[in-house]
Write a protein that holds these residues in place. Structure first.
Motif, PDB file in Angstrom:
ATOM      1  N   GLU A 136      10.816   3.039   7.323  1.00 22.73           N
ATOM      2  CA  GLU A 136       9.933   3.447   6.232  1.00 22.73           C
ATOM      3  C   GLU A 136       9.752   2.314   5.224  1.00 22.73           C
ATOM      4  O   GLU A 136       8.634   2.095   4.719  1.00 22.73           O
ATOM      5  CB  GLU A 136      10.502   4.677   5.539  1.00 22.73           C
ATOM      6  N   ALA A 137      10.808   1.572   4.937  1.00 18.83           N
ATOM      7  CA  ALA A 137      10.711   0.477   3.976  1.00 18.83           C
ATOM      8  C   ALA A 137       9.759  -0.615   4.472  1.00 18.83           C
ATOM      9  O   ALA A 137       8.964  -1.163   3.696  1.00 18.83           O
ATOM     10  CB  ALA A 137      12.094  -0.107   3.710  1.00 18.83           C
ATOM     11  N   VAL A 138       9.816  -0.928   5.750  1.00 18.55           N
ATOM     12  CA  VAL A 138       8.891  -1.911   6.318  1.00 18.55           C
ATOM     13  C   VAL A 138       7.467  -1.371   6.328  1.00 18.55           C
ATOM     14  O   VAL A 138       6.506  -2.085   5.998  1.00 18.55           O
ATOM     15  CB  VAL A 138       9.326  -2.312   7.739  1.00 18.55           C
ATOM     16  N   HIS A 139       7.302  -0.113   6.685  1.00 21.43           N
ATOM     17  CA  HIS A 139       5.966   0.487   6.725  1.00 21.43           C
ATOM     18  C   HIS A 139       5.307   0.464   5.351  1.00 21.43           C
ATOM     19  O   HIS A 139       4.087   0.287   5.243  1.00 21.43           O
ATOM     20  CB  HIS A 139       6.058   1.919   7.249  1.00 21.43           C
ATOM     21  N   ARG A 140       6.090   0.631   4.305  1.00 22.25           N
ATOM     22  CA  ARG A 140       5.515   0.600   2.955  1.00 22.25           C
ATOM     23  C   ARG A 140       4.990  -0.786   2.603  1.00 22.25           C
ATOM     24  O   ARG A 140       3.994  -0.920   1.892  1.00 22.25           O
ATOM     25  CB  ARG A 140       6.541   1.068   1.926  1.00 22.25           C
ATOM     26  N   ILE A 141       5.674  -1.820   3.077  1.00 14.77           N
ATOM     27  CA  ILE A 141       5.177  -3.180   2.868  1.00 14.77           C
ATOM     28  C   ILE A 141       3.859  -3.380   3.603  1.00 14.77           C
ATOM     29  O   ILE A 141       2.875  -3.887   3.049  1.00 14.77           O
ATOM     30  CB  ILE A 141       6.215  -4.217   3.349  1.00 14.77           C
ATOM     31  N   MET A 142       3.824  -2.958   4.838  1.00 18.38           N
ATOM     32  CA  MET A 142       2.668  -3.231   5.685  1.00 18.38           C
ATOM     33  C   MET A 142       1.481  -2.326   5.379  1.00 18.38           C
ATOM     34  O   MET A 142       0.332  -2.684   5.676  1.00 18.38           O
ATOM     35  CB  MET A 142       3.063  -3.107   7.155  1.00 18.38           C
ATOM     36  N   LYS A 172       0.096  -1.776   2.640  1.00 17.88           N
ATOM     37  CA  LYS A 172      -0.791  -2.403   1.665  1.00 17.88           C
ATOM     38  C   LYS A 172      -1.497  -3.640   2.220  1.00 17.88           C
ATOM     39  O   LYS A 172      -2.421  -4.159   1.600  1.00 17.88           O
ATOM     40  CB  LYS A 172      -0.004  -2.768   0.408  1.00 17.88           C
ATOM     41  N   GLN A 173      -1.051  -4.122   3.350  1.00 18.84           N
ATOM     42  CA  GLN A 173      -1.633  -5.329   3.944  1.00 18.84           C
ATOM     43  C   GLN A 173      -1.493  -5.266   5.470  1.00 18.84           C
ATOM     44  O   GLN A 173      -0.821  -6.101   6.086  1.00 18.84           O
ATOM     45  CB  GLN A 173      -0.946  -6.578   3.395  1.00 18.84           C
ATOM     46  N   PRO A 174      -2.125  -4.285   6.082  1.00 18.20           N
ATOM     47  CA  PRO A 174      -1.913  -4.007   7.509  1.00 18.20           C
ATOM     48  C   PRO A 174      -2.329  -5.129   8.443  1.00 18.20           C
ATOM     49  O   PRO A 174      -1.834  -5.199   9.573  1.00 18.20           O
ATOM     50  CB  PRO A 174      -2.750  -2.756   7.747  1.00 18.20           C
ATOM     51  N   ASP A 175      -3.215  -5.996   8.022  1.00 20.49           N
ATOM     52  CA  ASP A 175      -3.698  -7.050   8.904  1.00 20.49           C
ATOM     53  C   ASP A 175      -2.977  -8.382   8.709  1.00 20.49           C
ATOM     54  O   ASP A 175      -3.266  -9.355   9.401  1.00 20.49           O
ATOM     55  CB  ASP A 175      -5.198  -7.270   8.688  1.00 20.49           C
ATOM     56  N   ARG A 176      -2.054  -8.422   7.771  1.00 24.72           N
ATOM     57  CA  ARG A 176      -1.350  -9.669   7.512  1.00 24.72           C
ATOM     58  C   ARG A 176      -0.167  -9.820   8.467  1.00 24.72           C
ATOM     59  O   ARG A 176       0.655  -8.923   8.602  1.00 24.72           O
ATOM     60  CB  ARG A 176      -0.847  -9.701   6.067  1.00 24.72           C
ATOM     61  N   LYS A 177      -0.099 -10.968   9.121  1.00 24.54           N
ATOM     62  CA  LYS A 177       0.936 -11.176  10.124  1.00 24.54           C
ATOM     63  C   LYS A 177       1.704 -12.481   9.929  1.00 24.54           C
ATOM     64  O   LYS A 177       2.417 -12.918  10.832  1.00 24.54           O
ATOM     65  CB  LYS A 177       0.321 -11.169  11.527  1.00 24.54           C
ATOM     66  N   ILE A 232       9.457  -6.607  10.685  1.00 27.55           N
ATOM     67  CA  ILE A 232       8.018  -6.663  10.918  1.00 27.55           C
ATOM     68  C   ILE A 232       7.714  -7.251  12.283  1.00 27.55           C
ATOM     69  O   ILE A 232       6.945  -6.683  13.064  1.00 27.55           O
ATOM     70  CB  ILE A 232       7.318  -7.481   9.816  1.00 27.55           C
ATOM     71  N   HIS A 233       8.325  -8.392  12.586  1.00 26.99           N
ATOM     72  CA  HIS A 233       8.038  -9.106  13.829  1.00 26.99           C
ATOM     73  C   HIS A 233       9.252  -9.173  14.743  1.00 26.99           C
ATOM     74  O   HIS A 233      10.392  -9.201  14.276  1.00 26.99           O
ATOM     75  CB  HIS A 233       7.620 -10.546  13.531  1.00 26.99           C
TER      76      HIS A 233
END
Length: 328
Positions: free
Chosen positions: A271-277, A279-284, A304-305
């Motif tokens: 959940e903590a990682v999902h909250r980061i992503m 807001k910026q789902p396309d940033r890798k 994330i990766h």
């Protein structure tokens, strides 16, 4: 292959990593979910990245009757003193000015906390952080003041810039622009969580920070609630990766609070990682990873990766584990 090169070669390659049953089994189920403690699951040590020497040292401290706090400090010291580790202590990669600056924090089962930021010339930053916690009325010392305090406590001044780190910095100056390098191969903090035989938790986090960062930059690692948080009633969590993103979400505190609400350590890390992503789902172009443990001795990890791993010493076994990730 060291973990920095491993991340560089795998994280954005698009290669999926399969999580086998043995990995999933690291989230140890309990027969009674209402049981506050399970003595079969501790003592334990869990740390970010492949740091078996560090977890082995911490485990040895616990086996000899040392506290969770002692285990964290001594375990992290192993990585701080290893010149082959280019992201922690002696041998850490410098900032853009060629200066190695360290950040670290430590937290015990009573909620006591100590931290140093922008520390120069002292190898064992986490030990200085513990002295801040135990010997001063403060919780955080910075820069020259932190260094002067360390010297007053008997720590020795030492040049932290190794020849290998200096060479890497000189190569960076030639080929790179003077701006923060936001990718996932140049920051890999060690965060460690321990639980002693009595079920008490402590944690620590130590790093030389983002390689070639702006002079004066401080990341999440030494900041309570971001790089580390310990609540002895609930559990503990620590983070690694791009500190700016962890800071913005107060990530480790979030993980512990999610466990307080009833989530498992694994669910809380995800959940903590999902909250980061979200807001910026396309940033890798960056990495964040969390590890967590609750009072039952259950563990969780998520990043994330692919490329992130953690080491867990539990039930006499010291294993490096590849967790699930947001991008596979």
């Amino acid at each position: 292959m060291n973990r920095r090169k491993f991340i560089q070669n795998t994280a954005l390659s698009g290669l999926g990593l399969t999580v086998g049953a043995s990995v999933l089994a690291n989230e140890i189920p309990l027969t009674n979910s209402n049981t506050e403690l399970n003595i079969n699951n501790y003592p334990l040590v869990i740390a970010t990245w492949d740091v078996k020497n560090a977890t082995a040292k911490a485990w040895d401290v616990l086996q000899k009757g040392g506290s969770a706090m002692d285990a964290v400090e001594k375990g992290c010291n192993v990585e701080e003193e290893d010149p082959a580790n280019s992201s922690v202590g002696y041998g850490g990669l410098p900032d853009r000015e060629g200066k190695v600056t360290l950040d670290a924090c430590i937290m015990d089962e009573k909620g006591n906390y100590g931290s140093v930021v922008f520390l120069h010339n002292i190898v064992n930053a986490i030990s200085v952080a513990r002295k801040v916690m135990e010997k001063t009325p403060h919780v955080l010392l910075a820069g020259k003041g932190a260094e002067e305090f360390a010297l007053s406590q008997g720590f020795k001044s030492q040049n932290l810039l190794t020849e290998n780190a200096k060479k890497a910095w000189e190569e960076w100056k030639v080929k790179s622009e003077y701006k923060p390098i936001i990718n996932i191969e140049n920051h890999d903090t060690i965060g460690m969580l321990t639980m002693d035989k009595n079920g008490n938790l402590s944690g620590g986090c130590t790093t030389s920070g983002l390689a070639f960062k702006m002079h004066g930059r401080v990341g999440d690692s030494p900041i309570i609630g971001s790089g580390l948080f310990v609540d002895n009633e609930i559990g503990a969590a620590t983070a690694t990766g791009l500190g700016e993103e962890v800071l913005k979400t107060v990530g480790s505190f979030l993980v512990v609070e999610l466990m307080r609400q009833g989530k498992t350590p694994q669910q809380a890390c995800e959940e903590a990682v999902h909250r980061i992503m979200k807001k910026q789902p396309d940033r890798k172009d960056f990495q964040v990873g969390y590890i967590a443990v609750n009072k039952k001795g259950e563990i969780g990890a998520y990043a994330i990766h692919p490329g992130f791993s953690y080491t867990v010493y539990q039930n006499g076994q010291n294993n490096n584990v590849i967790p699930k990730t947001y991008f596979s």
